[in-house]
Design a protein around this motif. Structure first.
Motif, short mmCIF file in Angstrom:
data_model
loop_
_atom_site.label_atom_id
_atom_site.label_comp_id
_atom_site.label_asym_id
_atom_site.label_seq_id
_atom_site.Cartn_x
_atom_site.Cartn_y
_atom_site.Cartn_z
N THR A 41 0.79 -1.23 0.00
CA THR A 41 0.00 0.00 0.00
C THR A 41 0.82 1.28 0.00
OG1 THR A 41 -1.97 0.96 1.01
CG2 THR A 41 -0.22 0.31 2.50
N VAL A 42 2.12 1.21 0.28
CA VAL A 42 2.90 2.42 0.46
C VAL A 42 3.16 3.12 -0.87
CG1 VAL A 42 5.17 1.30 0.26
CG2 VAL A 42 4.93 3.38 1.64
N GLY A 43 3.10 4.45 -0.87
CA GLY A 43 3.53 5.25 -2.00
C GLY A 43 2.60 5.29 -3.19
N LEU A 44 1.35 4.88 -3.03
CA LEU A 44 0.45 4.80 -4.19
C LEU A 44 -0.07 6.15 -4.63
CD1 LEU A 44 -1.62 1.68 -3.07
CD2 LEU A 44 0.34 1.74 -4.62
N TYR A 45 -0.14 7.10 -3.72
CA TYR A 45 -0.72 8.40 -4.04
C TYR A 45 0.29 9.53 -3.86
CZ TYR A 45 -5.12 5.86 -3.92
OH TYR A 45 -6.14 4.96 -4.16
N GLU A 46 1.56 9.21 -3.90
CA GLU A 46 2.58 10.25 -3.73
C GLU A 46 2.44 11.28 -4.84
OE1 GLU A 46 6.30 8.25 -3.60
OE2 GLU A 46 6.06 7.58 -1.53
N GLY A 47 2.42 12.54 -4.44
CA GLY A 47 2.29 13.62 -5.40
C GLY A 47 0.85 13.93 -5.77
N SER A 48 -0.12 13.14 -5.29
CA SER A 48 -1.52 13.40 -5.60
C SER A 48 -2.06 14.52 -4.72
CB SER A 48 -2.36 12.14 -5.36
OG SER A 48 -1.95 11.09 -6.22
N ASP A 49 -2.95 15.29 -5.28
CA ASP A 49 -3.65 16.33 -4.53
C ASP A 49 -4.87 15.70 -3.90
OD1 ASP A 49 -4.63 18.66 -3.47
OD2 ASP A 49 -5.36 19.46 -5.39
N THR A 50 -4.67 14.98 -2.80
CA THR A 50 -5.76 14.22 -2.21
C THR A 50 -6.76 15.15 -1.53
OG1 THR A 50 -4.47 13.86 -0.21
CG2 THR A 50 -4.39 12.15 -1.90
N PRO A 51 -8.07 14.82 -1.63
CA PRO A 51 -9.09 15.70 -1.08
C PRO A 51 -9.24 15.60 0.43
CG PRO A 51 -10.09 13.77 -2.06
CD PRO A 51 -8.63 13.68 -2.36
N SER A 52 -8.65 14.58 1.06
CA SER A 52 -8.81 14.38 2.49
C SER A 52 -7.59 13.66 3.03
CB SER A 52 -10.07 13.55 2.78
OG SER A 52 -10.07 13.06 4.10
N ASP A 53 -6.87 14.30 3.96
CA ASP A 53 -5.71 13.66 4.57
C ASP A 53 -6.11 12.40 5.34
OD1 ASP A 53 -4.05 15.59 3.53
OD2 ASP A 53 -4.01 16.80 5.37
N ALA A 54 -7.29 12.46 5.98
CA ALA A 54 -7.74 11.30 6.74
C ALA A 54 -8.07 10.14 5.81
CB ALA A 54 -8.97 11.67 7.59
N ALA A 55 -8.67 10.44 4.66
CA ALA A 55 -8.97 9.38 3.70
C ALA A 55 -7.70 8.77 3.15
CB ALA A 55 -9.83 9.93 2.56
N LEU A 56 -6.68 9.59 2.93
CA LEU A 56 -5.40 9.07 2.46
C LEU A 56 -4.76 8.17 3.51
CD1 LEU A 56 -3.08 8.98 0.42
CD2 LEU A 56 -2.20 11.10 1.45
N ALA A 57 -4.81 8.60 4.78
CA ALA A 57 -4.21 7.83 5.86
C ALA A 57 -4.89 6.47 6.02
CB ALA A 57 -4.28 8.61 7.17
N ALA A 58 -6.19 6.42 5.71
CA ALA A 58 -6.95 5.17 5.88
C ALA A 58 -7.03 4.35 4.61
CB ALA A 58 -8.37 5.51 6.36
N SER A 59 -6.29 4.72 3.58
CA SER A 59 -6.36 4.00 2.32
C SER A 59 -5.91 2.56 2.48
CB SER A 59 -5.49 4.68 1.26
OG SER A 59 -5.46 3.94 0.07
N LEU A 60 -6.68 1.63 1.91
CA LEU A 60 -6.42 0.20 2.07
C LEU A 60 -6.05 -0.48 0.75
CD1 LEU A 60 -9.53 -0.61 4.30
CD2 LEU A 60 -7.28 0.17 5.03
N GLY A 61 -5.64 0.26 -0.24
CA GLY A 61 -5.52 -0.29 -1.58
C GLY A 61 -4.16 -0.85 -1.94
N CYS A 62 -4.10 -1.33 -3.19
CA CYS A 62 -2.86 -1.86 -3.75
C CYS A 62 -2.50 -1.13 -5.04
CB CYS A 62 -2.97 -3.36 -4.02
SG CYS A 62 -4.34 -3.81 -5.13
N GLY A 63 -3.24 -0.06 -5.33
CA GLY A 63 -2.99 0.71 -6.54
C GLY A 63 -3.68 2.05 -6.44
N ASN A 64 -3.73 2.76 -7.58
CA ASN A 64 -4.40 4.05 -7.65
C ASN A 64 -5.27 4.04 -8.91
OD1 ASN A 64 -5.21 6.69 -7.86
ND2 ASN A 64 -3.18 7.60 -7.62
N PRO A 65 -6.45 3.40 -8.85
CA PRO A 65 -7.26 3.25 -10.06
C PRO A 65 -7.70 4.57 -10.67
CG PRO A 65 -8.53 2.65 -8.12
CD PRO A 65 -7.10 2.80 -7.67
N THR A 66 -7.86 5.60 -9.84
CA THR A 66 -8.32 6.88 -10.38
C THR A 66 -7.27 7.53 -11.28
OG1 THR A 66 -7.53 8.09 -8.42
CG2 THR A 66 -9.79 7.27 -8.37
N ALA A 67 -6.01 7.17 -11.09
CA ALA A 67 -4.95 7.72 -11.94
C ALA A 67 -4.88 7.01 -13.28
CB ALA A 67 -3.60 7.62 -11.23
N LEU A 68 -5.48 5.82 -13.38
CA LEU A 68 -5.38 5.01 -14.59
C LEU A 68 -6.69 4.87 -15.34
CD1 LEU A 68 -3.18 2.17 -13.05
CD2 LEU A 68 -2.39 4.00 -14.55
#
Length: 274
Positions: A41-68
């Motif tokens: 899960t580490v480093g998947l959204y680096e450099g992204s302008d995330t809309p919520s720091d709390a949502a980023l901290a709680a991210s449970l994913g293995c990728g970044n589908p919105t970027a693709l």
């Protein structure tokens, strides 16, 4: 495990992760560990302008589908297994006020977390729904893009998930998910380890099987693109998934040997014919 047992184990694991995030919103968690440095899960959204720091901290994913997924203004998006809501909120910003981002999750605690993160981000064109990804509570042909982030591998009935994804997509709609895939088969003894299932590994499909099942569900142009592989050091850091109950005749080293090179994060694409 039975299908119901798998659902219960997954729900318990992710409810606990959501409670942790609700109580300590700066603590990162993942599908495979409670450690923010988990290699999946580490480093998947680096450099992204995330809309919520709390949502980023709680991210449970293995990728970044919105970027693709190449989301466009005005599209309606559905995130299968939306968790803390990060990908829904990112999608909502990408589709703009004329589009809608929907999140679906079976865990009440995750829905509470997602709605709190939505309020924090001030995003209005997002909606969160309770339900399972095997029985999506949405009308036929109501969605332009299906996304998901390391969730389909957790389902005990993946054919039902893919059939439901096909049903709710409009003609020409896109399936664009991040998931864990197997690159070769793993021993049956490892399939029954609850921690490896809820940790996104033992329930994963072989990459070629994923493509075949998408075709069986009616999709076209299905493909799997590996986005991240894991070495033995990564596997060692993920060894907490195995827990204390090793299969008879197995050691932790033997399990790492069996999983070395066997799985990867991937982006899975397909399309519903127009």
């Amino acid at each position: 495990m039975t299908q119901q047992g798998t659902h219960d184990a997954v729900r318990d694991r992710y409810a606990a992760a959501a409670r942790e995030a609700l109580e300590s919103p700066t603590t990162g968690t993942s599908c495979c560990s409670t450690q923010a440095t988990d290699p999946i899960t580490v480093g998947l959204y680096e450099g992204s302008d995330t809309p919520s720091d709390a949502a980023l901290a709680a991210s449970l994913g293995c990728g970044n589908p919105t970027a693709l997924a190449e989301l466009a203004t005005g599209e309606d998006v559905l995130d299968l297994g939306s968790g803390g809501g990060l990908d829904v909120l990112l999608s909502a910003r990408r589709v703009g006020p004329t589009g809608t981002a929907h999140g679906l999750d079976m865990t009440d605690e995750m829905l509470d977390l997602a709605r709190r993160n939505q309020a924090e981000a001030g995003i209005e064109n997002a909606q969160f729904h309770r339900g399972t990804i095997e029985q999506v509570p949405m009308p036929d042909a109501s969605i332009d893009v299906i996304i998901s982030n390391c969730v389909i591998n957790l389902s005990p009935d993946k054919d039902a998930v893919l059939a439901e994804a096909h049903r709710v997509l409009r003609d020409g709609g896109r399936f664009a998910v991040s998931d864990i895939v197997l690159l070769r088969e793993i021993p049956d003894a490892l399939r029954g380890i609850v921690g490896l299932w809820t940790g996104c590994v033992s329930g994963a499909l072989l990459d070629s099987d994923y493509v075949a099942r998408l075709g069986d569900a009616g999709f076209t142009d299905a493909c799997v693109e590996v986005t991240r592989t894991f070495d033995r050091d990564d596997l060692q850091r993920m060894s907490d998934m195995v827990g204390d109950h090793l299969p008879e005749g197995w050691t932790l080293t033997a399990i790492i040997d069996a999983l070395d090179g066997a799985f990867a994060s991937a982006f899975v694409r397909a399309r519903k014919e127009s």
